[in-house]
Enzyme design. Structure first.
Site, PDB file in Angstrom:
ATOM      1  N   CYS A  96       0.835  -1.211   0.000  1.00 18.72           N
ATOM      2  CA  CYS A  96       0.000   0.000   0.000  1.00 18.72           C
ATOM      3  C   CYS A  96       0.877   1.272   0.000  1.00 18.72           C
ATOM      4  O   CYS A  96       1.629   1.500   0.940  1.00 18.72           O
ATOM      5  CB  CYS A  96      -0.929  -0.057   1.216  1.00 18.72           C
ATOM      6  SG  CYS A  96      -1.377   1.517   1.917  1.00 18.72           S
ATOM      7  N   CYS A  99       0.690   3.532   2.958  1.00 22.00           N
ATOM      8  CA  CYS A  99       1.353   2.997   4.155  1.00 22.00           C
ATOM      9  C   CYS A  99       2.849   3.270   4.078  1.00 22.00           C
ATOM     10  O   CYS A  99       3.475   3.607   5.083  1.00 22.00           O
ATOM     11  CB  CYS A  99       1.123   1.489   4.277  1.00 22.00           C
ATOM     12  SG  CYS A  99      -0.607   1.040   4.332  1.00 22.00           S
ATOM     13  N   TRP A 329      20.930   4.278  45.292  1.00 24.20           N
ATOM     14  CA  TRP A 329      20.702   5.431  46.172  1.00 24.20           C
ATOM     15  C   TRP A 329      19.200   5.704  46.331  1.00 24.20           C
ATOM     16  O   TRP A 329      18.704   5.921  47.434  1.00 24.20           O
ATOM     17  CB  TRP A 329      21.362   6.696  45.589  1.00 24.20           C
ATOM     18  CG  TRP A 329      22.789   6.964  45.966  1.00 24.20           C
ATOM     19  CD1 TRP A 329      23.832   7.149  45.101  1.00 24.20           C
ATOM     20  CD2 TRP A 329      23.353   7.124  47.295  1.00 24.20           C
ATOM     21  NE1 TRP A 329      24.994   7.403  45.792  1.00 24.20           N
ATOM     22  CE2 TRP A 329      24.730   7.392  47.140  1.00 24.20           C
ATOM     23  CE3 TRP A 329      22.827   7.045  48.581  1.00 24.20           C
ATOM     24  CZ2 TRP A 329      25.582   7.602  48.231  1.00 24.20           C
ATOM     25  CZ3 TRP A 329      23.681   7.253  49.658  1.00 24.20           C
ATOM     26  CH2 TRP A 329      25.034   7.521  49.479  1.00 24.20           C
ATOM     27  N   GLU A 363      35.680   1.159  46.602  1.00 28.85           N
ATOM     28  CA  GLU A 363      35.866   2.513  47.143  1.00 28.85           C
ATOM     29  C   GLU A 363      34.568   3.009  47.806  1.00 28.85           C
ATOM     30  O   GLU A 363      34.594   3.586  48.897  1.00 28.85           O
ATOM     31  CB  GLU A 363      36.263   3.453  45.996  1.00 28.85           C
ATOM     32  CG  GLU A 363      36.476   4.889  46.422  1.00 28.85           C
ATOM     33  CD  GLU A 363      36.544   5.831  45.217  1.00 28.85           C
ATOM     34  OE1 GLU A 363      37.583   5.850  44.560  1.00 28.85           O
ATOM     35  OE2 GLU A 363      35.551   6.526  44.956  1.00 28.85           O
ATOM     36  N   HIS A 393      24.932  11.092  51.414  1.00 32.66           N
ATOM     37  CA  HIS A 393      24.893  11.142  49.947  1.00 32.66           C
ATOM     38  C   HIS A 393      25.524  12.459  49.461  1.00 32.66           C
ATOM     39  O   HIS A 393      26.291  12.478  48.499  1.00 32.66           O
ATOM     40  CB  HIS A 393      23.439  11.002  49.480  1.00 32.66           C
ATOM     41  CG  HIS A 393      23.289  10.741  48.016  1.00 32.66           C
ATOM     42  ND1 HIS A 393      22.101  10.353  47.446  1.00 32.66           N
ATOM     43  CD2 HIS A 393      24.155  10.833  46.977  1.00 32.66           C
ATOM     44  CE1 HIS A 393      22.243  10.206  46.154  1.00 32.66           C
ATOM     45  NE2 HIS A 393      23.490  10.502  45.827  1.00 32.66           N
ATOM     46  N   ASN A 394      25.221  13.547  50.144  1.00 30.74           N
ATOM     47  CA  ASN A 394      25.817  14.832  49.737  1.00 30.74           C
ATOM     48  C   ASN A 394      27.332  14.847  49.930  1.00 30.74           C
ATOM     49  O   ASN A 394      28.051  15.477  49.161  1.00 30.74           O
ATOM     50  CB  ASN A 394      25.171  15.995  50.495  1.00 30.74           C
ATOM     51  CG  ASN A 394      24.023  16.599  49.690  1.00 30.74           C
ATOM     52  OD1 ASN A 394      23.944  16.393  48.468  1.00 30.74           O
ATOM     53  ND2 ASN A 394      23.153  17.340  50.344  1.00 30.74           N
ATOM     54  N   VAL A 396      29.222  12.258  49.546  1.00 26.50           N
ATOM     55  CA  VAL A 396      29.730  11.528  48.366  1.00 26.50           C
ATOM     56  C   VAL A 396      29.680  12.449  47.140  1.00 26.50           C
ATOM     57  O   VAL A 396      30.639  12.553  46.370  1.00 26.50           O
ATOM     58  CB  VAL A 396      28.910  10.237  48.115  1.00 26.50           C
ATOM     59  CG1 VAL A 396      29.355   9.542  46.831  1.00 26.50           C
ATOM     60  CG2 VAL A 396      29.040   9.283  49.295  1.00 26.50           C
TER      61      VAL A 396
HETATM   62  C1  LIG Z   1      26.013   3.853  49.056  1.00 27.38           C
HETATM   63  C2  LIG Z   1      26.767   4.404  47.876  1.00 27.38           C
HETATM   64  C3  LIG Z   1      28.049   4.907  48.038  1.00 27.38           C
HETATM   65  C4  LIG Z   1      28.777   5.396  46.950  1.00 27.38           C
HETATM   66  N1  LIG Z   1      30.046   5.843  47.118  1.00 27.38           N
HETATM   67  C5  LIG Z   1      30.796   6.235  46.041  1.00 27.38           C
HETATM   68  C6  LIG Z   1      32.151   6.609  46.181  1.00 27.38           C
HETATM   69  O1  LIG Z   1      32.680   6.615  47.261  1.00 27.38           O
HETATM   70  N2  LIG Z   1      32.847   6.936  45.056  1.00 27.38           N
HETATM   71  C7  LIG Z   1      32.258   6.926  43.807  1.00 27.38           C
HETATM   72  O2  LIG Z   1      32.918   7.213  42.814  1.00 27.38           O
HETATM   73  N3  LIG Z   1      30.952   6.606  43.652  1.00 27.38           N
HETATM   74  C8  LIG Z   1      30.210   6.251  44.734  1.00 27.38           C
HETATM   75  N4  LIG Z   1      28.906   5.880  44.581  1.00 27.38           N
HETATM   76  C9  LIG Z   1      28.257   6.087  43.271  1.00 27.38           C
HETATM   77  C10 LIG Z   1      27.828   7.577  43.123  1.00 27.38           C
HETATM   78  O3  LIG Z   1      27.370   8.100  44.347  1.00 27.38           O
HETATM   79  C11 LIG Z   1      26.705   7.774  42.106  1.00 27.38           C
HETATM   80  O4  LIG Z   1      25.680   6.880  42.403  1.00 27.38           O
HETATM   81  C12 LIG Z   1      27.111   7.591  40.668  1.00 27.38           C
HETATM   82  O5  LIG Z   1      28.212   8.411  40.371  1.00 27.38           O
HETATM   83  C13 LIG Z   1      25.937   7.995  39.741  1.00 27.38           C
HETATM   84  O6  LIG Z   1      25.598   9.345  40.008  1.00 27.38           O
HETATM   85  P1  LIG Z   1      24.230  10.014  39.560  1.00 27.38           P
HETATM   86  O7  LIG Z   1      24.531  11.282  38.832  1.00 27.38           O
HETATM   87  O8  LIG Z   1      23.387   9.059  38.871  1.00 27.38           O
HETATM   88  O9  LIG Z   1      23.506  10.477  40.928  1.00 27.38           O
HETATM   89  P2  LIG Z   1      23.484   9.734  42.291  1.00 27.38           P
HETATM   90  O10 LIG Z   1      24.474  10.358  43.205  1.00 27.38           O
HETATM   91  O11 LIG Z   1      23.556   8.288  42.094  1.00 27.38           O
HETATM   92  O12 LIG Z   1      22.044  10.115  42.833  1.00 27.38           O
HETATM   93  C14 LIG Z   1      20.856   9.574  42.273  1.00 27.38           C
HETATM   94  C15 LIG Z   1      19.751  10.584  42.430  1.00 27.38           C
HETATM   95  O13 LIG Z   1      19.530  10.821  43.825  1.00 27.38           O
HETATM   96  C16 LIG Z   1      19.164  12.186  44.046  1.00 27.38           C
HETATM   97  N5  LIG Z   1      20.112  12.727  45.008  1.00 27.38           N
HETATM   98  C17 LIG Z   1      21.328  13.272  44.797  1.00 27.38           C
HETATM   99  N6  LIG Z   1      21.883  13.639  45.959  1.00 27.38           N
HETATM  100  C18 LIG Z   1      21.011  13.323  46.945  1.00 27.38           C
HETATM  101  C19 LIG Z   1      21.004  13.472  48.352  1.00 27.38           C
HETATM  102  N7  LIG Z   1      22.014  14.038  48.988  1.00 27.38           N
HETATM  103  N8  LIG Z   1      19.950  13.026  49.046  1.00 27.38           N
HETATM  104  C20 LIG Z   1      18.898  12.460  48.417  1.00 27.38           C
HETATM  105  N9  LIG Z   1      18.827  12.315  47.085  1.00 27.38           N
HETATM  106  C21 LIG Z   1      19.877  12.738  46.340  1.00 27.38           C
HETATM  107  C22 LIG Z   1      19.214  12.875  42.683  1.00 27.38           C
HETATM  108  O14 LIG Z   1      17.906  12.938  42.169  1.00 27.38           O
HETATM  109  C23 LIG Z   1      20.059  11.969  41.847  1.00 27.38           C
HETATM  110  O15 LIG Z   1      19.717  12.018  40.488  1.00 27.38           O
HETATM  111  C24 LIG Z   1      28.175   5.401  45.663  1.00 27.38           C
HETATM  112  C25 LIG Z   1      26.879   4.884  45.491  1.00 27.38           C
HETATM  113  C26 LIG Z   1      26.184   4.391  46.583  1.00 27.38           C
HETATM  114  C27 LIG Z   1      24.809   3.816  46.367  1.00 27.38           C
END
Ligand SMILES: Cc1cc2nc3c(=O)[nH]c(=O)nc-3n(C[C@H](O)[C@H](O)[C@H](O)COP(=O)(O)OP(=O)(O)OC[C@H]3O[C@@H](n4cnc5c(N)ncnc54)[C@H](O)[C@@H]3O)c2cc1C
Length: 529
Positions: A96, A99, A329, A363, A393-394, A396
């Site tokens: 067709c 299409c 996270w 790490e 988380h902050n 990190v």
């Molecule tokens: C427990 C843990 C420890 C880690 N430690 C390390 C490390 O030591 N070294 C390393 O290289 N990587 C580490 N990582 C990985 C790193 O933190 C990120 O997950 C990765 O780099 C991806 O980052 P992203 O931009 O997706 O955001 P992510 O940091 O993964 O965050 C995901 C989402 O969470 C939200 N978010 C951001 N900050 C906060 C906050 N403070 N409170 C609540 N919500 C928030 C945002 O919406 C963000 O998009 C760790 C991950 C986890 C789960």
């Protein structure tokens, strides 16, 4: 017919080589047609949503189509397994001309929703069925195809073993009456599901670019990533044989936490099943780890549709960024906002132990371990635990801001920020003119941050969460409230569903209590109690 053909050739004094050429061409077209149709027939989509995505990608290597071509043999299987909420089926005929002209328009829209690079994955599965193939005649009849191209819209499950008749009043399948161009089709979709997709949408860039600021619209999708992260974590634990005598108790504790406080009902349900059978499946004394691995493999912690093999909220702009660590996270935060005061310290130690024993990034484990170890007083309030995790988380984020800037290992589209940025939560900031990427300079209003986190990871995360399985089986109000039963802080529950919640809560609670009792004697490898 054939004789007429040769006679006319002889009469028209064609050279013999031209005749041979024409015959070879006809045969080639014929054979390639047979091959094309038989390959469709002999390689139906295998079940499972990941296989669907892979098939889409594989197909795209040969022909750059985003819409998935289905036929009578795979139509039901693909529509049954897709994680998408909606489906569009284009009925067409390959001969067709209208299409053929329409195909690029349809593809423009399909590109937004289908395949691993889709900007809006998991929402609409766009498919097509060639009614000119004999194999599809019955299928096209069942859907009353009266013209080409014809587009039908509906929940995928309604197409499975389904039918459609234009005179049918109450069908959930409907005809798309104005989809003649890509713009019109997308307009129709936007009106239908109250969305605002645009043909030039790019992978989250317009929403997140350089700020991560418009998370509110995206966080609702993160529920899928929380499920994906849960399931991926489980796979990693099994793949790397991480369940050992010294880590087993910590996993059981983490599962107990998930059974009660995971934001996704199907993950709570799947985890509960694993917990109930955990000792049995790991009772193989000859070879405990192998026995456990093989047996646990049979469990799907978040149901059969997960993992899907892709990320939505946590999608990076590069393959190697974001994904699992982001999902993990979000899982931890979404669990943290659901625990009660009395459970807060237990939740803290459980998460610390889990990351220490099962997060495969060395790490990350070490840094997190240090932060856990620096907590000297047990948490008494859920608020303190939620804020501790947010602050950790902050910390990190802050460390990675520097590292990623110098090593260029981060995702350029998702730079690390101190979170939440001012745009996301203005009331979280006490001082107006702080440098927002320097945590030491920001004066946080911790009450506001806590309120924000409860909202963000509580009710917002689950706003659009619809478990398709439950939607089709049960009343939506019960489904929604059960999905949210663990959100003890954040959720307004419909009164009519309270009973269902109570029953479900008791079941999960009883399971958790039982397991807590059972595991009391077990000691984790390292604990922050
Ligand atoms: C427990 C843990 C420890 C880690 N430690 C390390 C490390 O030591 N070294 C390393 O290289 N990587 C580490 N990582 C990985 C790193 O933190 C990120 O997950 C990765 O780099 C991806 O980052 P992203 O931009 O997706 O955001 P992510 O940091 O993964 O965050 C995901 C989402 O969470 C939200 N978010 C951001 N900050 C906060 C906050 N403070 N409170 C609540 N919500 C928030 C945002 O919406 C963000 O998009 C760790 C991950 C986890 C789960």
């Amino acid at each position: 017919m054939l004789r007429l053909f040769f006679v006319s050739i002889r009469r028209s004094k064609f050279h013999m080589s031209s005749v041979v050429f024409v015959i070879v061409c006809i045969l080639t077209v014929y054979v390639s047609n047979i091959e094309a149709s038989s390959s469709v027939i002999s390689t139906p989509f295998s079940v499972g949503s990941r296989s669907i995505l892979r098939s889409i990608d594989r197909d795209r290597a040969d022909k750059p189509d985003y819409a998935v071509e289905l036929n009578a043999t795979d139509f039901d299987a693909v529509l049954k397994e897709t994680p998408a909420t909606y489906a569009i089926v284009e009925f067409f005929a390959h001969w067709c001309p209208a299409c053929r002209n329409y195909k690029p328009q349809y593809e423009k829209v399909a590109k937004l929703f289908n395949g691993a690079d889709a900007v809006h994955p998991g929402i609409i599965l766009m498919t097509r069925v060639d009614c000119a193939l004999k194999i599809n005649t019955n299928l096209c009849d069942k859907f009353s195809v009266g013209h080409y191209p014809m587009l039908l819209w509906g929940p995928p499950s309604k197409f499975v073993s389904g039918s459609w008749d234009p005179k049918q009043d109450k069908s959930e399948i409907c005809s798309i009456d104005d989809g003649r161009t890509a713009d019109r089709l997308l307009n129709w979709i936007n009106k239908k599901i109250n969305s605002s997709y645009a043909l030039d949408d790019k992978k989250y860039e317009h929403e997140h670019f350089h700020t991560n600021a418009s998370d509110p619209g995206q966080i609702v999708r993160a529920i899928y990533d929380v499920e994906e992260a849960t399931s991926t974590a489980f796979d990693i634990i099994l793949d790397h044989k991480m369940i050992k005598s010294e880590t087993r108790a910590s996993l059981v504790k983490f599962f107990q936490l998930l059974v009660v406080h995971h934001p996704s009902r199907r993950c709570r349900k799947g985890t509960a099943k694993i917990l109930v059978d955990f000792d049995d499946v790991s009772a193989n004394k000859e070879s405990p780890i192998v026995g456990e691995k093989v047996a646990l493999r049979n469990y799907q912690i978040c149901g059969k549709d997960v993992p899907r093999g892709y990320w939505m909220f946590c999608r990076g702009s590069k393959k190697e960024t974001r994904g699992f660590s982001c999902g993990l996270w979000v899982l931890l935060h979404s669990v943290s906002v659901r625990v009660d005061d009395g459970e807060s310290h237990m939740a803290f130690t459980t998460i610390c132990d889990f990351i220490h024993n099962f997060f495969i990034c060395e790490e990350c484990r070490q840094h997190f371990y240090d932060m856990c170890s620096s907590v000297s007083n047990p948490f008494k309030k859920a608020r303190d635990f939620v804020l501790w995790l947010w602050d950790a988380h902050n910390k990190v984020n802050k460390r990675l801001m520097k590292e990623e800037a110098s090593a260029e290992t981060g995702d350029p589209k998702f730079p690390k920020i101190i979170w939440p940025p001012r745009q996301l939560c203005p009331s979280c900031y006490l001082n107006k003119n702080s440098k927002d990427n320097d945590n030491t300079q920001i004066h946080w209003d911790h009450d506001e941050v806590y309120r924000f986190l409860i909202r963000y990871y509580g009710e917002k995360l689950t706003t659009l969460y619809k478990d398709k399985e439950l939607l089709t089986d049960r009343r939506p109000d019960v489904m929604l409230s059960e999905d949210l039963i663990a959100s003890s802080h954040a959720v307004v529950v419909p009164v009519g569903a309270a009973l269902a919640i109570a029953v479900a809560s008791c079941a999960f609670g009883a399971l958790a209590c039982y397991w807590r009792q059972q595991q009391k004697s077990r000691k984790p490898r390292k604990s922050w109690n």
